[in-house]
Design a protein around this motif. Structure first.
Motif, short mmCIF file in Angstrom:
data_model
loop_
_atom_site.label_atom_id
_atom_site.label_comp_id
_atom_site.label_asym_id
_atom_site.label_seq_id
_atom_site.Cartn_x
_atom_site.Cartn_y
_atom_site.Cartn_z
N LYS A 71 32.38 33.66 56.95
CA LYS A 71 33.03 33.42 55.66
C LYS A 71 34.55 33.59 55.78
O LYS A 71 35.32 32.78 55.27
CB LYS A 71 32.46 34.36 54.60
CG LYS A 71 32.96 34.05 53.21
CD LYS A 71 32.29 34.92 52.18
CE LYS A 71 32.94 34.66 50.82
NZ LYS A 71 32.50 35.62 49.82
N ASP A 72 34.96 34.64 56.48
CA ASP A 72 36.39 34.91 56.67
C ASP A 72 37.12 33.78 57.39
O ASP A 72 38.26 33.48 57.09
CB ASP A 72 36.56 36.23 57.44
CG ASP A 72 38.00 36.60 57.63
OD1 ASP A 72 38.73 36.72 56.62
OD2 ASP A 72 38.41 36.79 58.81
N LYS A 120 30.55 25.75 54.09
CA LYS A 120 31.71 25.35 53.29
C LYS A 120 31.90 23.83 53.37
O LYS A 120 32.25 23.19 52.39
CB LYS A 120 32.97 26.07 53.79
CG LYS A 120 34.19 25.78 52.95
CD LYS A 120 35.36 26.66 53.32
CE LYS A 120 36.54 26.42 52.40
NZ LYS A 120 37.65 27.31 52.73
N LEU A 158 27.81 37.13 58.79
CA LEU A 158 28.14 36.30 57.62
C LEU A 158 29.58 36.53 57.19
O LEU A 158 30.28 35.58 56.82
CB LEU A 158 27.19 36.61 56.46
CG LEU A 158 25.75 36.14 56.65
CD1 LEU A 158 24.85 36.73 55.57
CD2 LEU A 158 25.66 34.63 56.66
N TYR A 179 24.62 32.25 50.59
CA TYR A 179 25.58 31.72 51.56
C TYR A 179 25.23 30.28 51.87
O TYR A 179 24.06 29.90 51.92
CB TYR A 179 25.55 32.56 52.84
CG TYR A 179 26.12 33.94 52.62
CD1 TYR A 179 27.47 34.19 52.84
CD2 TYR A 179 25.31 34.98 52.16
CE1 TYR A 179 27.99 35.45 52.61
CE2 TYR A 179 25.84 36.24 51.93
CZ TYR A 179 27.18 36.46 52.15
OH TYR A 179 27.70 37.70 51.91
N LEU A 231 31.70 29.46 56.11
CA LEU A 231 30.75 29.62 55.01
C LEU A 231 31.45 29.94 53.70
O LEU A 231 32.57 30.44 53.69
CB LEU A 231 29.77 30.76 55.30
CG LEU A 231 28.87 30.68 56.52
CD1 LEU A 231 27.97 31.91 56.59
CD2 LEU A 231 28.06 29.41 56.51
N CYS A 232 30.74 29.68 52.63
CA CYS A 232 31.12 30.12 51.29
C CYS A 232 29.94 30.91 50.73
O CYS A 232 28.83 30.84 51.27
CB CYS A 232 31.39 28.93 50.37
SG CYS A 232 32.92 28.10 50.68
N SER A 233 30.20 31.64 49.68
CA SER A 233 29.10 32.36 49.03
C SER A 233 29.21 32.21 47.53
O SER A 233 30.30 31.95 46.99
CB SER A 233 29.13 33.84 49.41
OG SER A 233 30.31 34.45 48.95
#
Length: 98
Positions: A63-64, A82, A59, A79, A68-70
């Motif tokens: 995300k990095d 994006k 994850l 999560y 994805l976003c959280s």
């Protein structure tokens, strides 16, 4: 938008995102998060049947790299994709591997 219309920074970002996605567990994570689904690390690691720390690692990479976003809600972090258009990548992969 055509590839010829993208600048080098956009191409680099796209390549970075695709590299991040290019792992069986990460493809599975994207599949779980299609259609606007939001899931916690615990929910994802239970579905994948892998260690929670390994799930968190995957994850973090997604995300990095901007896949994805959280969002934190109370004690949980959810999560989600994006860009919902990313689910079309999973659809394409699914159709190409049949």
């Amino acid at each position: 938008m055509k590839v010829s219309e993208l600048n080098i920074d956009q191409l680099e970002e796209a390549a970075s995102m695709l590299k991040a996605i290019a792992h069986p567990m990460r493809i599975a994570i994207l599949n779980f998060l299609e259609d606007g689904n939001k899931m916690t690390v615990t929910e994802i690691h239970q579905k994948l049947q892998i260690e929670q720390s390994t799930t968190s690692h995957h994850l973090g990479i997604l995300k990095d790299k901007g896949v994805l976003c959280s969002k934190r809600e109370g004690k949980n972090t959810f999560y989600f994709l994006k860009h919902e258009r990313l689910s079309s990548i999973v659809d394409c992969i699914s159709q190409c591997t049949v």
